[in-house]
Write a protein that holds these residues in place. Structure first.
Motif, PDB file in Angstrom:
ATOM      1  N   ARG A 141       0.717  -1.374  -0.374  1.00  0.00           N
ATOM      2  CA  ARG A 141      -0.227  -0.185   0.097  1.00  0.00           C
ATOM      3  C   ARG A 141       0.217   0.484   0.092  1.00  0.00           C
ATOM      4  N   ALA A 142       1.675   1.001   0.867  1.00  0.00           N
ATOM      5  CA  ALA A 142       2.783   2.116   1.234  1.00  0.00           C
ATOM      6  C   ALA A 142       3.600   2.451  -0.225  1.00  0.00           C
ATOM      7  N   LEU A 143       3.974   2.149  -1.469  1.00  0.00           N
ATOM      8  CA  LEU A 143       4.656   1.875  -2.913  1.00  0.00           C
ATOM      9  C   LEU A 143       3.811   2.512  -3.429  1.00  0.00           C
ATOM     10  N   ARG A 144       2.600   1.570  -3.599  1.00  0.00           N
ATOM     11  CA  ARG A 144       1.362   2.499  -4.548  1.00  0.00           C
ATOM     12  C   ARG A 144       1.025   3.440  -4.367  1.00  0.00           C
ATOM     13  N   THR A 145       0.968   3.990  -2.914  1.00  0.00           N
ATOM     14  CA  THR A 145       0.549   5.638  -2.506  1.00  0.00           C
ATOM     15  C   THR A 145       1.805   6.651  -3.006  1.00  0.00           C
ATOM     16  N   LEU A 146       2.926   6.066  -2.420  1.00  0.00           N
ATOM     17  CA  LEU A 146       4.639   6.544  -3.717  1.00  0.00           C
ATOM     18  C   LEU A 146       4.195   7.122  -5.056  1.00  0.00           C
ATOM     19  N   ILE A 147       4.132   5.339  -5.340  1.00  0.00           N
ATOM     20  CA  ILE A 147       4.400   5.924  -7.137  1.00  0.00           C
ATOM     21  C   ILE A 147       3.133   7.004  -7.573  1.00  0.00           C
ATOM     22  N   ALA A 148       2.319   7.615  -6.688  1.00  0.00           N
ATOM     23  CA  ALA A 148       1.014   7.449  -7.532  1.00  0.00           C
ATOM     24  C   ALA A 148       0.885   9.548  -6.741  1.00  0.00           C
TER      25      ALA A 148
ATOM     26  N   LEU B  14       5.671  13.824  -7.955  1.00  0.00           N
ATOM     27  CA  LEU B  14       6.227  14.103  -7.083  1.00  0.00           C
ATOM     28  C   LEU B  14       7.683  13.941  -8.128  1.00  0.00           C
ATOM     29  N   PRO B  15       8.721  15.311  -8.242  1.00  0.00           N
ATOM     30  CA  PRO B  15       9.716  14.711  -8.591  1.00  0.00           C
ATOM     31  C   PRO B  15      10.773  13.343  -8.727  1.00  0.00           C
ATOM     32  N   GLU B  16      10.784  12.819  -9.306  1.00  0.00           N
ATOM     33  CA  GLU B  16      11.187  11.702  -9.792  1.00  0.00           C
ATOM     34  C   GLU B  16      13.024  11.301  -9.151  1.00  0.00           C
ATOM     35  N   GLU B  17      13.848  12.044  -9.122  1.00  0.00           N
ATOM     36  CA  GLU B  17      14.477  12.284  -7.839  1.00  0.00           C
ATOM     37  C   GLU B  17      14.357  11.921  -6.265  1.00  0.00           C
TER      38      GLU B  17
ATOM     39  N   ARG C  51      14.149   8.425  -4.519  1.00  0.00           N
ATOM     40  CA  ARG C  51      15.242   7.586  -3.254  1.00  0.00           C
ATOM     41  C   ARG C  51      14.065   8.040  -2.169  1.00  0.00           C
ATOM     42  N   HIS C  52      12.766   7.407  -2.390  1.00  0.00           N
ATOM     43  CA  HIS C  52      11.679   6.754  -1.038  1.00  0.00           C
ATOM     44  C   HIS C  52      11.727   5.825  -1.269  1.00  0.00           C
ATOM     45  N   LEU C  53      11.662   5.540  -2.641  1.00  0.00           N
ATOM     46  CA  LEU C  53      11.409   3.935  -3.417  1.00  0.00           C
ATOM     47  C   LEU C  53      12.733   3.083  -2.305  1.00  0.00           C
ATOM     48  N   ARG C  54      13.817   4.250  -2.732  1.00  0.00           N
ATOM     49  CA  ARG C  54      15.091   3.074  -1.673  1.00  0.00           C
ATOM     50  C   ARG C  54      14.845   3.278  -0.666  1.00  0.00           C
ATOM     51  N   ARG C  55      14.768   4.118   0.132  1.00  0.00           N
ATOM     52  CA  ARG C  55      14.172   4.055   1.740  1.00  0.00           C
ATOM     53  C   ARG C  55      12.976   2.430   1.899  1.00  0.00           C
TER      54      ARG C  55
END
Length: 358
Positions: A247-254, A257-260, A264-268
């Motif tokens: 759920r967190a990943l889907r929220t972040l991807i949606a 946000l600036p790509e960088e 960075r948060h996907l990597r975290r």
């Protein structure tokens, strides 16, 4: 002959490894369903698959394939394709076993072990061996985790390598493994299990020489690519412990946000949830060393007449409505219903507490 069915949307490089590694590991023929044939890069994948004699590439376009409507859920499409494959192979005596695997998996099919499966057994279990995940590996991993017993899991938990002493905490991907069935048995396949045509679970033959290598998220980069692809693929089910991360990943991807920032948060999230302490696991002797491309098994391609008959049957069944090939897992459905019931009762009790009602 040993056949696999897979629903795939991946990069040309990953698909090439997927095909080469499976064909080197005991698979004789692969049925590969391209899940999104019009997406960028997928025409290159299709051309590569078409050039391999031991692969049948099936493009699952919305009109030509999903004649009765494309299911929104990836898991549903996978099940339908796998059971369509079983129906496809049913008339052919050369099709001994059909295994349902994903595009990031390699079926390790020891042919001697397969030959020793009792005649009365219609299903085989492939336990999972999961590739370790490192942030920036130089090469594709050749070290794998296996399911552990309670003692080793407790050791890793006390050493704070896993959050709880369970294989669900130890593995990042599934712990259920994959299954194969005899195509002429009339049985069915789910994502991981073997079912009767009515949805009851089958007892599966087990042999330590058989397994499935799972390259779930072998690097930080691959973790990001995989989850971005899953976010576009539609609804998929995850075990309870992985649902918050999904759920967190889907929220972040949606998020816009600036790509960088997103990267960075996907990597975290990768570092917090998926990165393995490979040195620790190696020191404790918990890893298997396996390279599916080393010492490939001899190829056993279809005879020309059999290949032509298979291609003709693909065309014959291509337009058949696919929803009839979805076989529900009665045990899993009952468990979900029970879980939904418990959740509803818990919500009701909470509401009554908040409102002061008995």
């Amino acid at each position: 002959m040993l056949v696999t069915a897979s629903t795939v949307m991946d990069s040309p490089g990953n698909v090439r490894f997927f095909v080469e590694a499976n064909l080197a590991s005991g698979v004789d023929h692969m049925l590969v369903f391209l899940d999104a044939p019009q997406e960028p890069g997928q025409q290159e994948v299709a051309a590569m698959l078409d050039a391999e004699r031991r692969v049948t590439c099936i493009r699952t376009g919305r009109k030509q394939w999903w004649t009765d409507g494309r299911p929104s859920g990836l898991n549903d499409r996978q099940r339908m394709n796998a059971n369509w494959a079983r129906a496809l192979l049913e008339p052919f005596g050369w099709a001994e076993w059909l295994f349902h695997i994903d595009g990031d998996e390699v079926a390790r099919l020891d042919r001697d072990a397969i030959a020793e499966v009792p005649a009365e057994a219609d299903a085989i279990w492939l336990p999972p061996w999961e590739a370790v995940s490192q942030p920036d590996p130089d090469t594709r991993p050749t070290r794998f985790k296996r399911l552990l017993d309670e003692d080793d899991l407790t050791l890793l938990h006390v050493l704070e390598a896993i959050r709880e002493p369970t294989n669900q905490a130890y593995f990042h991907g599934h712990v259920m493994g994959k299954s194969g069935i005899r195509p002429r048995s009339g049985h069915a396949l789910s994502l991981h299990g073997a079912l009767t045509a009515d949805g009851d679970r089958l007892e599966r033959h087990e042999d330590p020489r058989l397994g499935v290598l799972h390259y779930d998220a072998v690097s930080g980069e691959e973790f990001v690519r995989k989850w971005q692809a899953l976010a576009r693929a539609g609804h998929a089910r995850y075990r309870k412990s992985r649902q918050p991360m999904a759920r967190a990943l889907r929220t972040l991807i949606a998020k816009d946000l600036p790509e960088e920032v997103r990267a960075r948060h996907l990597r975290r999230i990768y570092d917090l949830t998926t990165r393995d302490d490979v040195d620790l696991l190696g020191e404790l002797g918990l890893l298997l060393e396996l390279d599916p491309l080393t010492d490939p098994l001899p190829a056993r391609p279809l005879a020309d007449d059999d290949a032509r008959a298979l291609a003709a049957r693909v065309e014959e069944l291509r337009a058949v409505p696919k929803h009839g090939f979805h076989v529900a897992d009665k045990v899993a459905d009952k468990a979900r219903e029970a879980g939904a019931g418990r959740a509803a009762r818990d919500a009701g009790r909470k509401l009554r507490r908040l409102t002061g009602r008995s």
